[in-house]
Write a protein that holds these residues in place. Structure first.
Motif, PDB file in Angstrom:
ATOM      1  N   LEU A 143       0.824  -1.203   0.000  1.00  0.00           N
ATOM      2  CA  LEU A 143       0.000   0.000   0.000  1.00  0.00           C
ATOM      3  C   LEU A 143       0.859   1.254   0.000  1.00  0.00           C
ATOM      4  O   LEU A 143       0.521   2.247  -0.632  1.00  0.00           O
ATOM      5  CB  LEU A 143      -0.921   0.007   1.219  1.00  0.00           C
ATOM      6  CG  LEU A 143      -1.792   1.244   1.385  1.00  0.00           C
ATOM      7  CD1 LEU A 143      -2.775   1.346   0.228  1.00  0.00           C
ATOM      8  CD2 LEU A 143      -2.534   1.188   2.687  1.00  0.00           C
ATOM      9  N   ASP A 144       1.972   1.206   0.682  1.00  0.00           N
ATOM     10  CA  ASP A 144       2.840   2.383   0.773  1.00  0.00           C
ATOM     11  C   ASP A 144       3.776   2.504  -0.427  1.00  0.00           C
ATOM     12  O   ASP A 144       4.492   3.479  -0.550  1.00  0.00           O
ATOM     13  CB  ASP A 144       3.636   2.359   2.075  1.00  0.00           C
ATOM     14  CG  ASP A 144       3.739   3.736   2.699  1.00  0.00           C
ATOM     15  OD1 ASP A 144       2.885   4.595   2.412  1.00  0.00           O
ATOM     16  OD2 ASP A 144       4.674   3.963   3.479  1.00  0.00           O
ATOM     17  N   ASP A 149      -7.560  14.581  16.491  1.00  0.00           N
ATOM     18  CA  ASP A 149      -7.870  14.310  15.102  1.00  0.00           C
ATOM     19  C   ASP A 149      -6.917  13.235  14.614  1.00  0.00           C
ATOM     20  O   ASP A 149      -5.696  13.373  14.744  1.00  0.00           O
ATOM     21  CB  ASP A 149      -7.709  15.575  14.263  1.00  0.00           C
ATOM     22  CG  ASP A 149      -8.825  16.553  14.513  1.00  0.00           C
ATOM     23  OD1 ASP A 149      -9.910  16.349  13.944  1.00  0.00           O
ATOM     24  OD2 ASP A 149      -8.613  17.516  15.283  1.00  0.00           O
ATOM     25  N   VAL A 150      -7.467  12.158  14.047  1.00  0.00           N
ATOM     26  CA  VAL A 150      -6.643  11.050  13.567  1.00  0.00           C
ATOM     27  C   VAL A 150      -6.748  10.990  12.044  1.00  0.00           C
ATOM     28  O   VAL A 150      -7.845  11.014  11.478  1.00  0.00           O
ATOM     29  CB  VAL A 150      -7.070   9.706  14.189  1.00  0.00           C
ATOM     30  CG1 VAL A 150      -6.206   8.568  13.670  1.00  0.00           C
ATOM     31  CG2 VAL A 150      -7.000   9.780  15.716  1.00  0.00           C
ATOM     32  N   PHE A 151      -5.578  10.921  11.417  1.00  0.00           N
ATOM     33  CA  PHE A 151      -5.475  10.843   9.967  1.00  0.00           C
ATOM     34  C   PHE A 151      -4.772   9.546   9.586  1.00  0.00           C
ATOM     35  O   PHE A 151      -3.992   9.000  10.355  1.00  0.00           O
ATOM     36  CB  PHE A 151      -4.643  12.015   9.419  1.00  0.00           C
ATOM     37  CG  PHE A 151      -5.319  13.347   9.551  1.00  0.00           C
ATOM     38  CD1 PHE A 151      -6.009  13.899   8.481  1.00  0.00           C
ATOM     39  CD2 PHE A 151      -5.256  14.056  10.745  1.00  0.00           C
ATOM     40  CE1 PHE A 151      -6.629  15.120   8.593  1.00  0.00           C
ATOM     41  CE2 PHE A 151      -5.878  15.283  10.870  1.00  0.00           C
ATOM     42  CZ  PHE A 151      -6.568  15.810   9.792  1.00  0.00           C
ATOM     43  N   PHE A 152      -5.040   9.091   8.377  1.00  0.00           N
ATOM     44  CA  PHE A 152      -4.320   7.984   7.775  1.00  0.00           C
ATOM     45  C   PHE A 152      -3.660   8.532   6.522  1.00  0.00           C
ATOM     46  O   PHE A 152      -4.323   9.144   5.683  1.00  0.00           O
ATOM     47  CB  PHE A 152      -5.281   6.839   7.431  1.00  0.00           C
ATOM     48  CG  PHE A 152      -4.706   5.820   6.493  1.00  0.00           C
ATOM     49  CD1 PHE A 152      -3.575   5.094   6.837  1.00  0.00           C
ATOM     50  CD2 PHE A 152      -5.283   5.594   5.252  1.00  0.00           C
ATOM     51  CE1 PHE A 152      -3.031   4.164   5.960  1.00  0.00           C
ATOM     52  CE2 PHE A 152      -4.756   4.670   4.373  1.00  0.00           C
ATOM     53  CZ  PHE A 152      -3.625   3.950   4.729  1.00  0.00           C
ATOM     54  N   ALA A 153      -2.339   8.350   6.410  1.00  0.00           N
ATOM     55  CA  ALA A 153      -1.589   8.893   5.281  1.00  0.00           C
ATOM     56  C   ALA A 153      -0.880   7.773   4.532  1.00  0.00           C
ATOM     57  O   ALA A 153      -0.206   6.943   5.127  1.00  0.00           O
ATOM     58  CB  ALA A 153      -0.564   9.910   5.764  1.00  0.00           C
ATOM     59  N   ARG A 154      -1.028   7.774   3.238  1.00  0.00           N
ATOM     60  CA  ARG A 154      -0.329   6.846   2.353  1.00  0.00           C
ATOM     61  C   ARG A 154       0.767   7.628   1.647  1.00  0.00           C
ATOM     62  O   ARG A 154       0.533   8.708   1.126  1.00  0.00           O
ATOM     63  CB  ARG A 154      -1.306   6.281   1.333  1.00  0.00           C
ATOM     64  CG  ARG A 154      -0.660   5.392   0.313  1.00  0.00           C
ATOM     65  CD  ARG A 154      -1.697   4.815  -0.647  1.00  0.00           C
ATOM     66  NE  ARG A 154      -1.023   3.972  -1.605  1.00  0.00           N
ATOM     67  CZ  ARG A 154      -0.946   4.234  -2.900  1.00  0.00           C
ATOM     68  NH1 ARG A 154      -1.529   5.300  -3.407  1.00  0.00           N
ATOM     69  NH2 ARG A 154      -0.289   3.424  -3.696  1.00  0.00           N
ATOM     70  N   VAL A 190       0.410   5.722   9.490  1.00  0.00           N
ATOM     71  CA  VAL A 190       0.975   5.410   8.173  1.00  0.00           C
ATOM     72  C   VAL A 190       1.098   3.896   8.050  1.00  0.00           C
ATOM     73  O   VAL A 190       1.345   3.216   9.035  1.00  0.00           O
ATOM     74  CB  VAL A 190       2.354   6.096   7.947  1.00  0.00           C
ATOM     75  CG1 VAL A 190       2.215   7.601   7.996  1.00  0.00           C
ATOM     76  CG2 VAL A 190       3.386   5.624   8.937  1.00  0.00           C
ATOM     77  N   PRO A 191       0.937   3.368   6.829  1.00  0.00           N
ATOM     78  CA  PRO A 191       0.974   1.916   6.683  1.00  0.00           C
ATOM     79  C   PRO A 191       2.366   1.309   6.789  1.00  0.00           C
ATOM     80  O   PRO A 191       2.507   0.168   7.186  1.00  0.00           O
ATOM     81  CB  PRO A 191       0.389   1.672   5.289  1.00  0.00           C
ATOM     82  CG  PRO A 191       0.569   2.943   4.573  1.00  0.00           C
ATOM     83  CD  PRO A 191       0.546   4.028   5.593  1.00  0.00           C
ATOM     84  N   TRP A 192       3.395   2.066   6.438  1.00  0.00           N
ATOM     85  CA  TRP A 192       4.700   1.420   6.427  1.00  0.00           C
ATOM     86  C   TRP A 192       5.832   2.318   6.906  1.00  0.00           C
ATOM     87  O   TRP A 192       6.534   1.997   7.830  1.00  0.00           O
ATOM     88  CB  TRP A 192       5.031   0.885   5.034  1.00  0.00           C
ATOM     89  CG  TRP A 192       6.185  -0.040   5.057  1.00  0.00           C
ATOM     90  CD1 TRP A 192       7.451   0.212   4.627  1.00  0.00           C
ATOM     91  CD2 TRP A 192       6.219  -1.372   5.575  1.00  0.00           C
ATOM     92  NE1 TRP A 192       8.262  -0.871   4.835  1.00  0.00           N
ATOM     93  CE2 TRP A 192       7.518  -1.860   5.425  1.00  0.00           C
ATOM     94  CE3 TRP A 192       5.254  -2.188   6.168  1.00  0.00           C
ATOM     95  CZ2 TRP A 192       7.877  -3.144   5.819  1.00  0.00           C
ATOM     96  CZ3 TRP A 192       5.632  -3.453   6.558  1.00  0.00           C
ATOM     97  CH2 TRP A 192       6.939  -3.930   6.378  1.00  0.00           C
ATOM     98  N   ALA A 193       6.051   3.448   6.258  1.00  0.00           N
ATOM     99  CA  ALA A 193       7.225   4.262   6.568  1.00  0.00           C
ATOM    100  C   ALA A 193       6.877   5.745   6.548  1.00  0.00           C
ATOM    101  O   ALA A 193       5.962   6.181   5.856  1.00  0.00           O
ATOM    102  CB  ALA A 193       8.335   3.993   5.551  1.00  0.00           C
ATOM    103  N   ILE A 194       7.639   6.480   7.316  1.00  0.00           N
ATOM    104  CA  ILE A 194       7.519   7.930   7.329  1.00  0.00           C
ATOM    105  C   ILE A 194       8.917   8.509   7.188  1.00  0.00           C
ATOM    106  O   ILE A 194       9.872   7.982   7.745  1.00  0.00           O
ATOM    107  CB  ILE A 194       6.796   8.426   8.604  1.00  0.00           C
ATOM    108  CG1 ILE A 194       6.418   9.887   8.465  1.00  0.00           C
ATOM    109  CG2 ILE A 194       7.614   8.171   9.836  1.00  0.00           C
ATOM    110  CD1 ILE A 194       5.354  10.328   9.452  1.00  0.00           C
TER     111      ILE A 194
END
Length: 185
Positions: free
Chosen positions: A13-14, A142-147, A174-178
């Motif tokens: 996904l990322d 506030d919760v966000f999901f970022a790809r 985040v699904p994997w890495a930032i």
């Protein structure tokens, strides 16, 4: 959900490309894993595979699929092995099935896990979703999901999100890495 297959899905996904999982791969996952990810909306059925691993040789070559669909006969699929002179090799139609990762589906699943009501709001198409405002320990956040938080264009992409800019203390999943130089601080 199994950590191994879930890790594969989150990593895909990322990735910048639209990764798909083929039948040959998901058939090696723990029993029930594919069904759980589909039921959760994290994976969705995608178009049929146009290539599969050849069953005819030891080299495990990847060959294009020849799909034969006729009105008066059952569909059939073949590959022609180019590593050996084996001719056409019939393959099971089930092996053509593929599944794609759904970022929207994962955002919806995450919102459900957080116990927030309503659908996630897509703030940046395909990249950032506002999941809601849960209240852990009585404090609303506030919760966000970022790809793609580690992608080269993350600053530009997420800098356009008005809802994110309005939040004083957002939490970003985040699904994997930032990236160490993340737009999320």
């Amino acid at each position: 959900m199994s950590q191994d297959s879930l890790s594969l899905v989150l990593h895909a996904l990322d990735a910048a490309s639209n990764a798909r999982f083929q039948y040959d791969e998901v058939s090696r996952w723990p029993e029930g894993q594919l069904d759980a990810l589909v039921k959760a909306g994290i994976l969705r059925e995608a178009e049929l595979a146009d290539a599969v691993v050849c069953d005819g040789c030891e080299e495990a070559c990847h060959e294009d699929v020849e799909l034969i669909v006729e009105d008066d006969a059952p569909s059939r699929a073949y590959v022609v092995c180019h590593e050996r002179d084996l001719g056409r090799i019939q393959i099971e139609l089930a092996r053509l099935a593929t599944w794609a990762v759904s970022a929207q589906g994962l955002a919806e699943w995450l919102a459900g896990q957080l116990g927030v009501s309503g659908d996630p709001e897509e703030c940046v198409p395909g990249r950032l979703w506002w999941l809601g405002r849960p209240a852990p320990r009585g404090k609303r956040i506030d919760v966000f999901f970022a790809r793609g938080a580690a992608w080269a264009n993350a600053d530009r992409a997420f800098g356009k999100a008005a809802r994110f800019a309005e939040c004083s203390r957002p939490a970003v999943l985040v699904p994997w890495a930032i990236s160490p130089v993340s737009p999320f601080g």
